[in-house]
Design an enzyme around this catalytic site. Structure first.
Site, short mmCIF file in Angstrom:
data_model
loop_
_atom_site.label_atom_id
_atom_site.label_comp_id
_atom_site.label_asym_id
_atom_site.label_seq_id
_atom_site.Cartn_x
_atom_site.Cartn_y
_atom_site.Cartn_z
N CYS B 148 -0.76 -3.75 5.08
CA CYS B 148 -1.58 -2.55 4.81
C CYS B 148 -2.68 -2.78 3.79
O CYS B 148 -3.85 -2.46 4.03
CB CYS B 148 -0.68 -1.40 4.37
SG CYS B 148 0.55 -1.85 3.15
N SER B 178 4.74 5.50 0.36
CA SER B 178 5.08 5.39 1.78
C SER B 178 4.89 3.97 2.29
O SER B 178 5.42 3.62 3.34
CB SER B 178 4.28 6.39 2.62
OG SER B 178 2.91 6.10 2.58
N GLY B 179 4.17 3.16 1.55
CA GLY B 179 4.03 1.75 1.93
C GLY B 179 5.34 0.99 1.91
O GLY B 179 5.47 -0.05 2.54
N HIS B 241 -3.43 3.52 -0.63
CA HIS B 241 -3.44 2.33 -1.48
C HIS B 241 -4.83 2.24 -2.10
O HIS B 241 -5.84 2.17 -1.39
CB HIS B 241 -3.16 1.07 -0.65
CG HIS B 241 -1.74 0.95 -0.18
ND1 HIS B 241 -0.76 1.87 -0.49
CD2 HIS B 241 -1.11 -0.01 0.57
CE1 HIS B 241 0.41 1.49 0.04
NE2 HIS B 241 0.22 0.36 0.70
#
Lengths: 353, 353, 353, 353
Positions: B148, B178-179, B241
């Site tokens: 990501c 959530s990563g 992010h």
């Protein structure tokens, strides 16, 4: 050590509250006055939005806050936690009137004849006070405490500079909310968010760290030649500034070696056993996920006065080092270190001698 | 475009849920099967801890999750959101059995004959699929979606590489929760905290970004020669992010120029008008305090598929550039981009042709 | 419906921003003026600290904010999102000068001849506008929107009052940060914390909910006889007020029955198909852990206009009911409902007829 | 007091870590063994994901975790912080084999012959240990510590019950994350959110508080007749459970009177000067916005062992009282109170006499 009376300017802010809290039981500094124009006439307890878990220390809640009179303070020493725009003139007047001003305000930090002190890093800079008094025609003097992120960073840089020489420093900060003072950042702004900007913070880190690592010449501080590049972020964390650092060194550097150098670092405050000096100014951690604000911000024998370095590892070459460093912004980054500087000045005969 | 049937492996995780949500109304990809060994036999609604504000799309809550049978899927295309250790073998078997696998797992990302695709950046890399099929004796194939943070970063690097040439990249990430997937980081670990470590993330960013910016040679991808140095942090933010980037460029670079280059950037997905392609893959902001996760993570004409670049400014020299870049880790960083890659592969005739 | 011009007072606050955002594409209300004394002369874009993920709607960023002139507005309707102490006089002057004022301020909510409107609950209360005009010698009028927590609560109470009769209501709120406006609560105050106090909130809930459930008599609203007891807490959540409710009912009540009553509830706005009316004002959830602010605050066909009721269960006796209810404080609790009331007033001929 | 050896079951969890931390310097309880089947053979330092800011106390990091052997422990006393389903049998076997088990597990809390002890509230309940030993044929015995929210609540209820008599209690909790243990709630679940549900918590509060306020009869505890109604919420706060309480009293109650009664409350642990007994079990605050988790969770002379009551005010009638109460869930709510109960049992001759 002889007892000294200390007045606090700006005692109701977050830094002021920490000054009050840390000075309450000090072995030789005694709070004599709490000064604030807006709160003048009210008790300290009625003026302050007290944010520490421990209560307002003994007796101080009922102490009356007094108006600033630049010539007539009952103090050997003045701690200033004023906003910069107020501090500019107020601190000069106090210095002219014979007071020793130890300031956490940014107003005079970059003045060439004001020492910008991290007591373990550049205690020799206080020598320029004599030149300052002459040049500015002060009876007293001004000594400045660096920006919070810079104080924390400098303490990690100094031992590495001494051992390996530094040619460049790149730092990305993740700074806690209390660094913005009161009222600081609105909660809705930073809830579930990171703000990639802090007003003038990057400039402060870049210029102040060079001054701290600089040297005295003819009564002035000449900043170190060192490339410093900073990017600052506000994160939803109460206290603690975490900094992700990449260094380029002049000599090749080995992580184990660097850790040892940091572990062994001590400064003059440790030698002098100053009351607010932590046994170890730099604590290193070898776990893969430290330092962390929630776990490490109160590290050390004097809680919050040690910085914690972790994740120290090689960078892109053997002349690069990467690590994370954490410090408590209100203690090592502000109130605690300002007190440590005052202790240093007292021990060196600059205050009330 | 001809309709294709898509099966989803790992449909109950956070990436899987986004795949389900984004594919529900897709113009030519149709969810045919939800596959999971642990949930097999139960309905999707009973298997999933659904975390999106919008409900499970029409009909899918009652769809039965089926066991993975490598040879017997009802699908033209398989989206894999499996954990890496499961994906290693499963994806190979599927490729052997003739399925087009578009994978968000890390298992095969660095295999030299697997294209690691950011569709706007390196759409030409998909050409190595032919060589992959031969070398591995696959009926189908594997195409991989990058990590990501890397996907977000690469999209900012590509236009700057094209315009100025890059010699080094230093990135410090502040990554949303959530990563880490489900269950991910325990809440007590990250409450009022930042964790300066994410397992294997720095290695992924460093190697994958070089591969993405690399070039095809003899059916393999040769990584770009580019120094990439990453430091990763987990912050208490739900999604998004944020990355603080410093670049060294081969040509001198001017911030205004760089902003223009980013603003004008388009790729093949935009030319082909692929359904999940945002009008502008890179959005620039000139306010002093953007991008911010809470405000910018769903930016763009396809929410979450654009990255947002801000605070672009000179670094220590005129060959240095600094900026912050933000992307939605589950959309541009995972599910959305994986779908965009699938769309690209369909449009180029690699799927169900 | 005939188009009406709407001016917004207090357009830069959090409620004002939502009004701007929700009115931008309204079918018959058109923003004609943005009014603010402090920002007068500047563009809206330069005046506002815009906090929504979506950008300032088309054209409005460059609209000049104008000074309030009570007699000379270019508007059929004035939305007021002023602070209460400013609203007291300003709204009266506007009403005197012929403007229809729909206010989210608390200033006139408890005035006996001002309708306090939750459009699905007490649309008949708007009839007292005629009496208000006579009694106060107004050319225009004032209609008020209730406090955010109260609006959400009342919508859950109304169907249950109708079906079972209510004798007492006890509510404990957990309110999101945006309910405090801008700057609102300092972030350091609420970080890793809950504040068990919101200024005057409990009094508002207790008195306003009784007024909303009251009835018209001789052109005035007589509050319902109902014991309401509130305890309010501020929680570190961006948007959404969650309320834990215990009711005592006059008739015995069965949870299944209560759920059905809530599910089937519709009001006049639904009958009239007003543009901001959600299809279902009350959405019920039967999972054991809903409603949740992060998942449910934008529920419904008009996002944020439906409340969500969950965990509905028996209380200590068969005359007690317990449940949790959630609503978006800025939408159902403020801007959205204020617009819905304006739509109701337009449809009933009170505005620009 | 004679020194006793204490073994800890479940020492790696959050409660276990607090037990280890608080027992490290205990005047007469000495950690003899750390017991855990999963970690057996490893050092405690290698087994635990240590979450306290202070380091693992002296020597314990290198202590080997041993397997549970029910008959062969080197201990006078066993602290159990096991999960309930494991505790059910393990604690019975230990009691049979002669060990004094003081348990924070829920397994045996509601057994009629197991005392459920809040030492300031119902110290007399420990007398049923004799009957328990006979009835169950135990050489040792089991004493249980209540659920965290219940412990905190009961301490506020007891003085008010004694002074005014209670007929009903309604409580809405806002509970910190550490109450869920490790791994507990996934961070993505609770980020920017409140969860209005905690598994079995409401049932525990309702039944346990009645038992604690009950009385001994024939070697069994008969629960008090008291209506208790609980609604539980998980909030994004690290430590501290805040409870919003409404009481109905048998006698009329005046807030000032109630505050005085709470202020003056002391129990047997205070009389006996037990080492973990705070000077004041209940601290009252008269500010309008206290107690707050961030400021008050470590209140008292033994940090975290006092509860803090604030916002005490009249409810709907002069037989109603409303207030907020806060306690540290891991200290007063778990480890600290379990130790206090052990101290009480030692002082009363139940352990190793």
């Amino acid at each position: 050590m002889k007892r000294r009376k200390a007045a606090i300017l700006g005692a109701t802010g977050l830094v002021g509250q920490r000054l009050v809290s840390m000075l309450a039981d000090h072995p030789f500094l005694e709070i004599s006055q709490l000064i604030g124009d807006e709160s003048a006439g009210k008790s300290y307890g009625d003026s302050v939005d007290w944010k520490l878990p421990s209560p307002i220390p003994n007796g101080l809640a009922s102490l009356e806050v007094v108006r600033l009179q630049h010539s007539n303070l009952d103090a050997d020493l003045v701690f200033s936690a004023l906003p910069a725009h107020v501090a500019v003139l107020a601190e000069v007047k106090l210095a002219k009137n014979g007071f020793a001003v130890v300031s956490d305000a940014s107003a005079h930090r970059m003045d060439v004849n004001v020492p910008l002190v991290v007591p373990e890093v550049n205690p020799d800079h206080v020598r320029i006070i004599e030149a300052q008094k002459k040049a500015e025609n002060y009876e007293g003097f001004i000594a400045a405490n660096p920006n919070c992120s810079t104080s924390i960073l400098s303490l990690a840089l100094k031992p590495l500079e001494d051992a390996f020489g530094l040619s460049s420093v790149s730092v990305v900060t993740m700074q806690g909310l209390s660094g913005a003072g009161l009222p600081g950042v609105p909660s809705i702004t930073v809830q579930d968010n990171v703000i990639p900007f802090i007003f003038k913070e990057e400039e402060k880190i870049e210029s102040e760290s060079r001054k701290i690592l600089g040297r005295e010449k003819d009564g002035r501080i000449v900043s170190a030649r060192l490339e410093v590049s900073a990017s600052c972020n506000r994160v939803p964390v109460s206290h603690g500034h975490l900094e992700s650092v990449t260094l380029e060194t002049k000599k090749p550097v080995d992580p184990e070696n660097a850790l040892q150098v940091l572990d062994e670092f001590k400064g003059l405050p440790q030698d002098l056993r100053l009351p607010t000096a932590p046994e170890r100014p730099v604590i290193t951690r070898r776990e893969r996920d430290r330092p962390q604000p929630a776990l490490d911000r109160e590290a050390g024998s004097v809680p919050g006065m040690s910085i914690v370095v972790g994740r120290l590892r090689r960078g892109p070459s053997d002349h690069h080092l990467k690590f994370s460093v954490l410090g408590h912004n209100l203690i090592r980054g502000a109130a605690g270190q300002t007190i440590l500087t005052a202790e240093l000045l007292c021990s060196q005969g600059y205050v009330g001698a």
